[in-house]
Scaffold this active site. Structure first.
Site, PDB file in Angstrom:
ATOM      1  N   LEU A 132       0.822  -1.220   0.000  1.00 47.70           N
ATOM      2  CA  LEU A 132       0.000   0.000   0.000  1.00 47.70           C
ATOM      3  C   LEU A 132       0.854   1.267   0.000  1.00 47.70           C
ATOM      4  CD1 LEU A 132      -3.048  -0.723   2.329  1.00 47.70           C
ATOM      5  CD2 LEU A 132      -3.047  -0.355  -0.135  1.00 47.70           C
ATOM      6  N   CYS A 133       2.037   1.204   0.667  1.00 51.35           N
ATOM      7  CA  CYS A 133       2.860   2.419   0.735  1.00 51.35           C
ATOM      8  C   CYS A 133       3.377   2.805  -0.656  1.00 51.35           C
ATOM      9  CB  CYS A 133       4.005   2.253   1.731  1.00 51.35           C
ATOM     10  SG  CYS A 133       5.033   0.830   1.397  1.00 51.35           S
ATOM     11  N   THR A 134       3.669   1.794  -1.480  1.00 55.95           N
ATOM     12  CA  THR A 134       4.094   2.084  -2.857  1.00 55.95           C
ATOM     13  C   THR A 134       2.975   2.789  -3.609  1.00 55.95           C
ATOM     14  OG1 THR A 134       5.486   0.132  -2.882  1.00 55.95           O
ATOM     15  CG2 THR A 134       4.907   1.039  -5.017  1.00 55.95           C
ATOM     16  N   GLU A 137       2.548   6.398  -2.075  1.00 53.61           N
ATOM     17  CA  GLU A 137       3.625   7.390  -2.106  1.00 53.61           C
ATOM     18  C   GLU A 137       4.507   7.369  -3.341  1.00 53.61           C
ATOM     19  OE1 GLU A 137       5.469   6.658   1.676  1.00 53.61           O
ATOM     20  OE2 GLU A 137       3.501   6.959   2.590  1.00 53.61           O
TER      21      GLU A 137
END
Ligand SMILES: [Zn+2]
Length: 371
Positions: A132-134, A137
């Site tokens: 999810l962070c990829t 961000e």
């Protein structure tokens, strides 16, 4: 069966009709003497008795859940003798195949002899998702932008409203958001069809891979039906991604498999009612089956649905299961219901080996058997 092949069969008059019906009709036109009865419904909509009429089950399914379900149905017919050896006359062989782009597999499952689908479920790892962070961000490609719109932005904007991949408006919304995201990060390549592909996990079907795998399945089915030759033992992989590789692997059974093994052993007092038994299944750590319907040798002891059957069988709930099983001290029951596994709900069927305590004829050996 595969869409492109069906399209080859299709005529203008067939547009809008179920694929199964069109395919059955066209095959019967081409091959004389063959009789095909098409059924257009979910595989879970047929009761277990329906499947008991078939000698071989050839699968043409597109999901792990559907394979798991049919596998449990076929394995539920398998009976074991008193030494826990599978009885050959109760084996219902299955032939399964699947493809993903240039890759494919074909396999033969003989319950009790080869591993069943569940014994080797690890062959089908869960779909790899992007972190999810990829997505949030550092998106680097078009798929990241699409999954951002699908997994993060959708929830932000539509609080509590589930995304429906079959709803065209929902898909268009995700596509528009993905385009905005891609423009922001200067990423090319977001298209509507890619959006559909990413969101629905669609891997393009290649007709020739499908032809290779379905030919292998058809041959194995012929071998089982005619006994003319030894079958594939037991898992063929075909890989045409880099050059061409194919290999046969002989996987082994999981001796503790709850699906193709002798069944989950449940010990009961003769006073336990059907209602209490159904409640026990929900809490049983190996079963976790809720809203269970129970059948005993094809007889409906209790059915959750349809309403007319529920009403007909409701009075059984207060009767002791021992009486409903004609005071047989140990026997096999089938439970169908909702299986809650890893926070996912799916339709499932479990084979249960019920043994009543304190009845003559039940030995310590029966109770020690385990599942
Ligand atoms: Zn198994």
């Amino acid at each position: 069966m595969e869409r492109q092949v069906i399209r080859g069969f299709c005529r203008l008059e067939d547009v809008g009709k179920p694929k199964a019906e069109v395919a059955a009709k066209r095959v019967m036109e081409r091959v004389s003497g063959v009789n095909i009865v098409p059924h257009f419904c979910r595989i879970e909509d047929k009761d277990i008795e329906f499947y008991s009429d078939f000698n071989i089950i050839a699968l043409g399914l597109d999901s792990i859940e559907a394979r798991s379900y049919i596998n449990a149905v076929a394995c539920s017919f398998l009976e074991y003798d008193f030494d826990d050896n599978p009885r050959e006359e109760t084996m219902k062989p299955m032939v399964d195949g699947g493809t993903e782009g240039f890759k494919g597999h074909a396999r033969v499952i003989v319950p009790g002899v080869t591993p069943c689908f569940e014994c080797t479920i690890w062959l089908f790892p869960p779909q790899v998702k992007f972190p999810l962070c990829t997505l949030a961000e550092t998106p680097r490609n078009a798929a990241h932008c699409i999954e951002y719109a699908h997994l993060i932005k959708w929830d932000e904007v539509h609080r509590g409203k589930a995304f429906d991949p079959d709803n065209g408006d929902h898909m268009k919304w995700v596509y528009d958001e993905a385009v905005k995201r891609a423009e922001l990060f200067g990423i090319p390549g977001v298209t509507y069809s890619l959006t559909q592909g990413v969101v629905k996990n669609i891997i393009p079907a290649i007709a020739s891979t499908n032809a290779i795998v379905s030919a292998a399945c058809a041959l194995e089915t012929l071998k089982i039906a005619s006994g003319c030759s030894k079958t594939l033992s037991n898992y063929l992989t075909y890989n045409g991604v880099e050059g061409l590789h194919s290999k046969v692997t002989q996987f082994v059974k999981d001796k503790d498999c709850l699906v193709c093994g002798p069944g989950v052993l449940i010990e009961l007092d003769t006073t336990v009612t059907l209602q209490k038994f159904i409640n026990m299944l929900e809490e049983h750590p190996k079963l976790l089956i809720s809203k269970a319907s129970i059948t005993y040798h094809g007889k409906n002891l209790y059915m959750q649905a349809p309403p007319v059957l529920e009403e007909m069988t409701r009075s059984n709930l207060n009767l002791p299961l021992y009486d409903l099983m004609d005071k047989i001290p140990k026997d096999i029951l089938h439970a169908t219901g909702t299986i809650n596994k890893d926070n996912k709900k799916s339709s499932g069927l479990k084979k249960l080996r019920v043994v009543f305590k304190g009845i003559d004829g039940v030995t310590d050996m029966d109770l020690a058997g385990g599942a």
